[in-house]
Design a protein around this motif. Structure first.
Motif, PDB file in Angstrom:
ATOM      1  N   ALA A 108       0.267  -4.150   2.696  1.00 10.28           N
ATOM      2  CA  ALA A 108      -1.434  -4.071   3.490  1.00 10.28           C
ATOM      3  C   ALA A 108      -1.679  -4.902   4.593  1.00 10.28           C
ATOM      4  O   ALA A 108      -1.094  -6.096   4.562  1.00 10.28           O
ATOM      5  CB  ALA A 108      -2.073  -4.305   2.346  1.00 10.28           C
TER       6      ALA A 108
ATOM      7  N   GLN B 253       0.747  -1.156   0.260  1.00  6.97           N
ATOM      8  CA  GLN B 253       0.356   0.032  -0.378  1.00  6.97           C
ATOM      9  C   GLN B 253       0.894   1.788   0.071  1.00  6.97           C
ATOM     10  O   GLN B 253       0.399   2.210   0.367  1.00  6.97           O
ATOM     11  CB  GLN B 253      -0.529  -0.081   1.143  1.00  6.97           C
ATOM     12  CG  GLN B 253      -0.654  -0.199   2.422  1.00  6.97           C
ATOM     13  CD  GLN B 253      -1.172  -0.026   3.661  1.00  6.97           C
ATOM     14  OE1 GLN B 253      -2.600  -0.336   3.729  1.00  6.97           O
ATOM     15  NE2 GLN B 253      -0.986  -0.231   4.903  1.00  6.97           N
TER      16      GLN B 253
ATOM     17  N   GLU C 169      -7.961   4.698  -2.155  1.00 11.67           N
ATOM     18  CA  GLU C 169      -6.506   4.653  -2.709  1.00 11.67           C
ATOM     19  C   GLU C 169      -6.212   4.436  -4.518  1.00 11.67           C
ATOM     20  O   GLU C 169      -4.786   5.396  -4.991  1.00 11.67           O
ATOM     21  CB  GLU C 169      -6.089   3.231  -2.437  1.00 11.67           C
ATOM     22  CG  GLU C 169      -5.668   3.031  -0.786  1.00 11.67           C
ATOM     23  CD  GLU C 169      -5.159   1.520  -0.899  1.00 11.67           C
ATOM     24  OE1 GLU C 169      -4.618   1.015   0.301  1.00 11.67           O
ATOM     25  OE2 GLU C 169      -6.224   0.613  -0.865  1.00 11.67           O
TER      26      GLU C 169
END
Length: 329
Positions: free
Chosen positions: A285, A109, A294
């Protein structure tokens, strides 16, 4: 004596029958990863800890080295599932593909690269990059786009203020930096730390910390595969979620010991320090959900780089159903 032999034969047939049933219940999945990186630690944990096997999956991993080759493998049927930058799904979508790639489980992420300088820079500032010889990444790839995004946030135009070189294949970037006349480069771990240990480079900044959350590396598959293998995709996602939870709860040293077989040329201490670097900046993540914020950040980065071909809708290219299912089991 004949009765005993008869029973033994029956037992043998029964064991063979059970083995055949177990084999029939196992689903084979060909998984293509865009590169081999500590950045993907939860994936290797899922493989080594047997989380895929627990879900009835036989996952065969191949490293396809680069976004283009990885997507080619996926779209041509050379791989069932791909671990690759989510921007590649947008490029495919823009080509009006009838069977485009769907992002169903997020693995990382943040950006996973670090800015590495050839010479020590104890008082580094981003302005130091101006006029430098910078070895860049592939045009249109996430490392390059995030790199450009971060540089622009610091008032640097990567195409006007740097001597930017982008003609080196992804797999050869580290070697080119070590042997060439370059001042800076973006490198993943453990390569960045190895360079620092060997005195070939010095980590001066993290692009992951600078760019914020983005669906950097995601598991995706074709629409058709998802429709025909719904249970397998759900089982795959569940195994990844188990690995994500295990990574979240385990120390960098424990993670390093588990995934060491995938990085035989890197010592355990270096693996642990690199994993700790990723953990500390929140790169892994903690669940498979790729949220809309995102996705919008990804598109903003692509647009800033001039690489967003279409305004790809979140609802068309992202499916969070599998992630939501396994998280509520």
């Amino acid at each position: 004596m004949k009765k005993i032999r008869f029973i033994a034969v029956l037992s043998g047939f029964f064991l063979i029958f059970l083995s055949a049933c177990n084999a029939a219940e196992t689903t084979k999945i060909s998984l293509a990863e865009v590169t081999r990186s500590l950045f993907y630690a939860p994936q290797y944990v899922a493989l080594e800890k047997g989380f895929f096997e627990e879900e009835g999956l036989d996952v065969e991993l191949q490293t396809t080295w680069g976004g283009d080759t990885t997507m080619t493998a996926l779209l041509s049927g050379g791989a069932d599932i791909a671990l690759v930058g989510s921007e590649t799904s947008i490029y495919v979508y823009a080509q009006d593909s009838r069977d485009y790639a769907i992002n169903f489980a997020q693995l990382t992420q943040t950006d996973g690269t670090f800015l590495v300088a050839k010479e020590p820079k104890p008082d580094f500032t981003w302005e130091d990059l101006e006029g430098s010889n910078f070895l860049g990444q592939r045009v249109g790839g996430m490392p390059q786009m995030v790199g450009e995004y971060v540089l622009k946030q610091h008032g640097i135009d990567p195409h006007a203020d740097l001597d930017l070189v982008q003609n080196i294949d992804f797999a050869n970037i580290a070697g080119a930096f070590a042997s060439g006349d370059y001042d800076y480069v973006q490198l993943f771990e453990p390569t960045a730390s190895v360079f620092e240990k060997e005195g070939q480079g010095h980590i001066v900044a993290s692009f992951g910390e600078e760019s914020g959350k983005v669906p950097y590396t995601v598991f995706m598959t074709k629409q058709s595969y998802m429709e025909e293998n719904d249970k397998a995709v759900e089982a795959f996602t569940r195994a990844i979620y188990k690995a994500q939870q295990w990574v979240q709860e385990s120390s960098a040293e424990e993670i390093a010991e588990v995934i060491e077989p995938y990085f035989e040329d890197t010592d355990l201490e270096m693996l642990a320090s690199s994993i700790d670097r990723y953990k500390s900046q929140g790169s892994f993540a903690t669940d498979p959900i790729l949220d809309e914020e995102e996705w919008d950040n990804l598109k903003a980065i692509m647009k800033e780089a001039g690489e967003l071909p279409v305004d790809a809708p979140y609802g068309d290219l992202v499916d969070t159903d599998y992630a939501e299912r396994v998280m509520t089991d």
